[in-house]
Motif scaffolding. Structure first.
Motif, PDB file in Angstrom:
ATOM      1  N   ASP A  25       8.094  -1.807  -0.021  1.00  0.00           N
ATOM      2  CA  ASP A  25       8.427  -0.496   0.530  1.00  0.00           C
ATOM      3  C   ASP A  25       7.156   0.181   0.996  1.00  0.00           C
ATOM      4  O   ASP A  25       6.325   0.587   0.195  1.00  0.00           O
ATOM      5  N   ASN A  27       4.954   3.160   2.596  1.00  0.00           N
ATOM      6  CA  ASN A  27       5.061   4.617   2.605  1.00  0.00           C
ATOM      7  C   ASN A  27       4.310   5.226   3.785  1.00  0.00           C
ATOM      8  O   ASN A  27       3.914   6.368   3.741  1.00  0.00           O
ATOM      9  N   GLU A  89       6.202   9.762   2.905  1.00  0.00           N
ATOM     10  CA  GLU A  89       6.803  10.384   1.725  1.00  0.00           C
ATOM     11  C   GLU A  89       5.929  11.516   1.194  1.00  0.00           C
ATOM     12  O   GLU A  89       5.656  11.598   0.006  1.00  0.00           O
TER      13      GLU A  89
END
Length: 142
Positions: A25, A27, A89
């Motif tokens: 994942d 960011n 994020e």
């Protein structure tokens, strides 16, 4: 004996790597930054490195300079795009800061080099460029 050692090392590496859990994942994402200006020399000295300073706009506090993408259009033409990393994020604040970075360029060919820096888009959505043409002084001339 060598085959046994190689097999043992291979199995050990496989065992060690199988326990790794890589977080896929991301960011951040890459974004294009708009160039405001560049400081170019009046002339390049052939086969000598020159630092080119580039001022670009940082749109918010979550965007950071990453690198320049320099493409050769032909032997003496370069298109340059400033690339940034945008943290996805995070809480961001708009800034429109002007930030400076540099890259090194060495003129190998005689003639003049054309640099086209991506500066954003027109109201019609067409790319806009800031263009500089710099002649090259041949090696050995004062």
């Amino acid at each position: 004996m060598k085959r046994t050692i190689v097999l043992f090392l291979g199995m050990t590496m496989l065992f060690c790597l199988s326990g790794c859990d890589i977080d896929s994942d991301e960011n951040f994402q890459f974004v294009i930054l708009e160039v405001v200006s560049a400081t170019m020399p009046e002339v390049f000295n052939q086969n000598k490195p020159h630092n080119i300073e580039v001022v670009f706009r940082r749109p918010d506090t979550c965007t950071f300079f990453s690198n320049f993408d320099v493409e050769s259009d032909n032997a003496n033409a370069r298109s340059i795009i400033a690339i940034g990393s945008l943290l996805t994020e995070s809480d961001c604040t708009d800034t429109n800061d002007e930030v400076t970075a540099q890259f090194e360029f060495t003129a190998l060919e005689i003639g003049a080099y054309t640099f086209r820096f991506y500066a954003g888009e027109t109201l019609e959505g067409e790319p806009e460029y800031i263009e500089y043409v710099v002649p090259v002084k041949p090696e050995g001339l004062n």
